[in-house]
Motif scaffolding. Structure first.
Motif, PDB file in Angstrom:
ATOM      1  N   LEU A 357     -48.061 -83.169  59.478  1.00 34.86           N
ATOM      2  CA  LEU A 357     -46.757 -83.553  58.949  1.00 34.86           C
ATOM      3  C   LEU A 357     -46.327 -82.504  57.944  1.00 34.86           C
ATOM      4  O   LEU A 357     -46.859 -82.446  56.830  1.00 34.86           O
ATOM      5  CB  LEU A 357     -46.849 -84.936  58.303  1.00 34.86           C
ATOM      6  CG  LEU A 357     -47.401 -86.016  59.262  1.00 34.86           C
ATOM      7  CD1 LEU A 357     -47.860 -87.253  58.507  1.00 34.86           C
ATOM      8  CD2 LEU A 357     -46.353 -86.374  60.300  1.00 34.86           C
ATOM      9  N   GLY A 358     -45.409 -81.620  58.362  1.00 33.15           N
ATOM     10  CA  GLY A 358     -45.074 -80.483  57.510  1.00 33.15           C
ATOM     11  C   GLY A 358     -46.342 -79.686  57.288  1.00 33.15           C
ATOM     12  O   GLY A 358     -47.139 -79.488  58.200  1.00 33.15           O
ATOM     13  N   ASP A 359     -46.553 -79.256  56.051  1.00 32.77           N
ATOM     14  CA  ASP A 359     -47.753 -78.516  55.712  1.00 32.77           C
ATOM     15  C   ASP A 359     -48.780 -79.502  55.134  1.00 32.77           C
ATOM     16  O   ASP A 359     -48.803 -79.759  53.933  1.00 32.77           O
ATOM     17  CB  ASP A 359     -47.387 -77.419  54.699  1.00 32.77           C
ATOM     18  CG  ASP A 359     -48.560 -76.488  54.461  1.00 32.77           C
ATOM     19  OD1 ASP A 359     -49.619 -76.690  55.082  1.00 32.77           O
ATOM     20  OD2 ASP A 359     -48.424 -75.568  53.646  1.00 32.77           O
ATOM     21  N   VAL A 360     -49.622 -80.071  56.012  1.00 28.82           N
ATOM     22  CA  VAL A 360     -50.647 -81.064  55.626  1.00 28.82           C
ATOM     23  C   VAL A 360     -50.040 -82.158  54.744  1.00 28.82           C
ATOM     24  O   VAL A 360     -50.563 -82.474  53.677  1.00 28.82           O
ATOM     25  CB  VAL A 360     -51.846 -80.421  54.893  1.00 28.82           C
ATOM     26  CG1 VAL A 360     -53.107 -81.251  55.124  1.00 28.82           C
ATOM     27  CG2 VAL A 360     -52.097 -79.001  55.376  1.00 28.82           C
ATOM     28  N   GLY A 361     -48.941 -82.736  55.225  1.00 25.44           N
ATOM     29  CA  GLY A 361     -48.245 -83.721  54.409  1.00 25.44           C
ATOM     30  C   GLY A 361     -48.651 -85.158  54.695  1.00 25.44           C
ATOM     31  O   GLY A 361     -49.447 -85.439  55.595  1.00 25.44           O
ATOM     32  N   ASP A 362     -48.082 -86.051  53.889  1.00 28.54           N
ATOM     33  CA  ASP A 362     -48.276 -87.485  54.046  1.00 28.54           C
ATOM     34  C   ASP A 362     -46.913 -88.146  54.206  1.00 28.54           C
ATOM     35  O   ASP A 362     -45.945 -87.732  53.559  1.00 28.54           O
ATOM     36  CB  ASP A 362     -48.900 -88.103  52.784  1.00 28.54           C
ATOM     37  CG  ASP A 362     -50.374 -87.756  52.620  1.00 28.54           C
ATOM     38  OD1 ASP A 362     -50.961 -87.163  53.550  1.00 28.54           O
ATOM     39  OD2 ASP A 362     -50.927 -88.092  51.564  1.00 28.54           O
ATOM     40  N   VAL A 363     -46.861 -89.195  55.019  1.00 32.44           N
ATOM     41  CA  VAL A 363     -45.689 -90.062  55.034  1.00 32.44           C
ATOM     42  C   VAL A 363     -46.091 -91.370  54.366  1.00 32.44           C
ATOM     43  O   VAL A 363     -47.111 -91.962  54.709  1.00 32.44           O
ATOM     44  CB  VAL A 363     -45.195 -90.325  56.469  1.00 32.44           C
ATOM     45  CG1 VAL A 363     -44.106 -91.395  56.467  1.00 32.44           C
ATOM     46  CG2 VAL A 363     -44.659 -89.040  57.093  1.00 32.44           C
ATOM     47  N   TYR A 364     -45.321 -91.784  53.357  1.00 33.33           N
ATOM     48  CA  TYR A 364     -45.571 -93.044  52.669  1.00 33.33           C
ATOM     49  C   TYR A 364     -44.486 -94.031  53.104  1.00 33.33           C
ATOM     50  O   TYR A 364     -43.303 -93.752  52.953  1.00 33.33           O
ATOM     51  CB  TYR A 364     -45.513 -92.860  51.154  1.00 33.33           C
ATOM     52  CG  TYR A 364     -46.316 -91.672  50.663  1.00 33.33           C
ATOM     53  CD1 TYR A 364     -47.698 -91.619  50.843  1.00 33.33           C
ATOM     54  CD2 TYR A 364     -45.694 -90.590  50.050  1.00 33.33           C
ATOM     55  CE1 TYR A 364     -48.430 -90.521  50.423  1.00 33.33           C
ATOM     56  CE2 TYR A 364     -46.422 -89.490  49.622  1.00 33.33           C
ATOM     57  CZ  TYR A 364     -47.787 -89.455  49.809  1.00 33.33           C
ATOM     58  OH  TYR A 364     -48.502 -88.362  49.398  1.00 33.33           O
ATOM     59  N   VAL A 365     -44.907 -95.171  53.636  1.00 33.98           N
ATOM     60  CA  VAL A 365     -43.959 -96.208  54.027  1.00 33.98           C
ATOM     61  C   VAL A 365     -44.061 -97.326  52.987  1.00 33.98           C
ATOM     62  O   VAL A 365     -45.159 -97.723  52.593  1.00 33.98           O
ATOM     63  CB  VAL A 365     -44.277 -96.756  55.433  1.00 33.98           C
ATOM     64  CG1 VAL A 365     -43.245 -97.804  55.838  1.00 33.98           C
ATOM     65  CG2 VAL A 365     -44.310 -95.623  56.455  1.00 33.98           C
ATOM     66  N   PHE A 366     -42.894 -97.794  52.526  1.00 36.62           N
ATOM     67  CA  PHE A 366     -42.832 -98.823  51.485  1.00 36.62           C
ATOM     68  C   PHE A 366     -42.165-100.065  52.043  1.00 36.62           C
ATOM     69  O   PHE A 366     -41.388 -99.998  52.994  1.00 36.62           O
ATOM     70  CB  PHE A 366     -42.019 -98.317  50.291  1.00 36.62           C
ATOM     71  CG  PHE A 366     -42.592 -97.080  49.653  1.00 36.62           C
ATOM     72  CD1 PHE A 366     -43.447 -97.169  48.561  1.00 36.62           C
ATOM     73  CD2 PHE A 366     -42.297 -95.823  50.161  1.00 36.62           C
ATOM     74  CE1 PHE A 366     -43.984 -96.033  47.986  1.00 36.62           C
ATOM     75  CE2 PHE A 366     -42.832 -94.679  49.584  1.00 36.62           C
ATOM     76  CZ  PHE A 366     -43.683 -94.788  48.501  1.00 36.62           C
ATOM     77  N   VAL A 367     -42.475-101.196  51.418  1.00 33.77           N
ATOM     78  CA  VAL A 367     -41.839-102.446  51.839  1.00 33.77           C
ATOM     79  C   VAL A 367     -41.505-103.267  50.596  1.00 33.77           C
ATOM     80  O   VAL A 367     -42.240-103.226  49.600  1.00 33.77           O
ATOM     81  CB  VAL A 367     -42.779-103.243  52.784  1.00 33.77           C
ATOM     82  CG1 VAL A 367     -44.043-103.678  52.063  1.00 33.77           C
ATOM     83  CG2 VAL A 367     -42.070-104.439  53.394  1.00 33.77           C
ATOM     84  N   CYS A 368     -40.372-103.973  50.647  1.00 31.23           N
ATOM     85  CA  CYS A 368     -40.068-104.924  49.575  1.00 31.23           C
ATOM     86  C   CYS A 368     -40.678-106.262  49.961  1.00 31.23           C
ATOM     87  O   CYS A 368     -40.282-106.858  50.964  1.00 31.23           O
ATOM     88  CB  CYS A 368     -38.567-105.082  49.346  1.00 31.23           C
ATOM     89  SG  CYS A 368     -38.243-106.333  48.076  1.00 31.23           S
TER      90      CYS A 368
END
Ligand SMILES: [Zn+2]
Ligand SMILES: [Zn+2]
Length: 383
Positions: A357-368
């Motif tokens: 993900l990009g350059d060794v990236g993270d995707v953070y998913v949030f929830v209410c």
């Protein structure tokens, strides 16, 4: 295989800094490994229990596209954007440019028009990809709305303006309601970002205790004292003692860059639902599962400075000794500068999600977890 076991921490940081008591959270490390998974399994990148009567989701939102608009209105907006860009080019920064507001509005209008003008374009409408499925029996910690027992996460596997990252979709359902199953629509390989499409993995949930990322700590004063303490130890708070690296559910976030907790439309601060990570690596002494350590080859990394200036390094076997008296290719070593560190030999992470993900990236998913319709947010960070 019974699962994975995170080792005990090398230091009990809450003993060193009692102010951390009360800030601990539990995260569920997922430990993804490629394996056969079915719609009845919790998984990362695996097939979803999707009802036949529900269309497979397709994303039509703001995929970056350099092609110019062709309608008169589109041409006018683009011309105005060029004019502003030209003015900003010669702007000496003394604060926000007076035309920044107009520029942002233009960008929004251009995106909206592009949705209309390119509505029939295949690059503008992409099937979403299965990212995660969690059954309540495996991860009861999730904020399942009443009457649901499956949480499904999908994302559109390409960049999205204006934040450049995959765009997630979260569905909560009752598995008993799904009788006939719809197979996923194959991703559009031409217009998807191949590195945002995960390989199907079985997950091995493990609960571990975490402390906040340094920038999530309640005071700069505590941050400074932790930084001071780090100087006298081989451990770092970020790498070894705070939040777990890798793909996980809940708990704190091991931000690649800096904290950014989104709010829902009603102003509630959202909770961390899921991190999907390009890598499971962190400080290995703290985070590499014992089962994996048992099958990993370790080596010694050696760094040193040269008598004639400059620095260099080498890698040697765990049972080898670095001889600082021997001449290296680059010259004589200054013996008092030699530093060694034991590291795992191979950290390629093959057999995992195969995401970059990009350059060794993270995707953070949030929830209410307050709003009953569980709005979601997303943040994408990479090096
Ligand atoms: Zn999309
Ligand atoms: Zn809310």
């Amino acid at each position: 295989m019974e699962g994975f076991t995170t080792p005990d921490k090398p230091v009990d940081i809450a003993q060193v800094f009692p102010e951390l008591a009360g800030l601990e959270r539990t995260t569920v490390r997922l430990h993804p490994r490629q394996d056969a998974v079915t719609v009845r399994d919790s998984s990362l990148g695996g097939p979803l229990l999707w009802p036949a009567e529900e269309a497979w989701p397709v994303c039509t939102v703001d995929h970056p596209d350099e092609r110019p608009l062709t309608s008169p209105e589109g041409k006018r907006l683009q011309r105005r954007r060029e004019e502003i860009l030209e003015e900003k080019r010669n702007y000496e920064y003394t604060g926000p440019h007076p035309l920044d507001g107009e520029y942002a509005e233009l960008e929004t209008s251009i995106r909206e028009l592009r949705r209309v003008e390119f509505a029939d374009d295949p690059a503008a409408s992409l099937p979403m990809a299965p990212i995660a499925q969690f059954y309540a029996r495996d991860i009861p910690e999730l904020p399942f709305p009443d009457g649901t027992d499956v949480c499904q996460v999908l994302w559109c596997p390409t960049d999205h303006e204006p934040h450049y990252g995959p765009r997630p979709l979260v569905r909560w359902r009752n598995s008993a309601d799904v009788t006939e199953i719809r197979a996923a629509t194959e991703p559009d390989r031409e217009f998807s970002d191949e590195e945002s499409l995960p390989s199907p993995c079985r997950i091995w949930p493990e609960r571990v205790t975490e402390y906040p990322h340094a920038d999530d700590l309640p005071s700069a004063e505590l941050r400074a004292r932790i930084a001071e303490w780090e100087k006298g130890t081989e451990w770092t708070y970020y790498e070894h003692l705070s939040a777990a690296p890798g793909s996980k559910v809940g708990g704190w976030i091991s931000w690649v860059q800096y904290p950014h907790w989104p709010e829902c439309g009603r102003g509630h601060r959202m909770d961390h639902l899921l991190t999907v990570s390009s890598t499971e690596s962190g400080g290995w002494q703290s985070w590499m599962p014992l089962e994996e350590q048992a099958t990993t080859t370790f080596v010694k990394q050696v760094w040193y400075q040269l008598v004639d200036g400059g620095s260099s390094g080498t890698t040697i076997g765990l049972d080898e000794e670095f001889d600082a008296t021997e001449m290296t290719y680059w010259g004589a070593v200054a013996p008092e500068t030699v530093r060694e560190r034991v590291v795992p030999e191979d950290r390629s992470g093959s057999g995992r999600l195969d995401l970059m993900l990009g350059d060794v990236g993270d995707v953070y998913v949030f929830v209410c977890a307050v709003c009953p319709d569980r709005p979601v947010g997303v943040e994408f960070q990479c090096c």
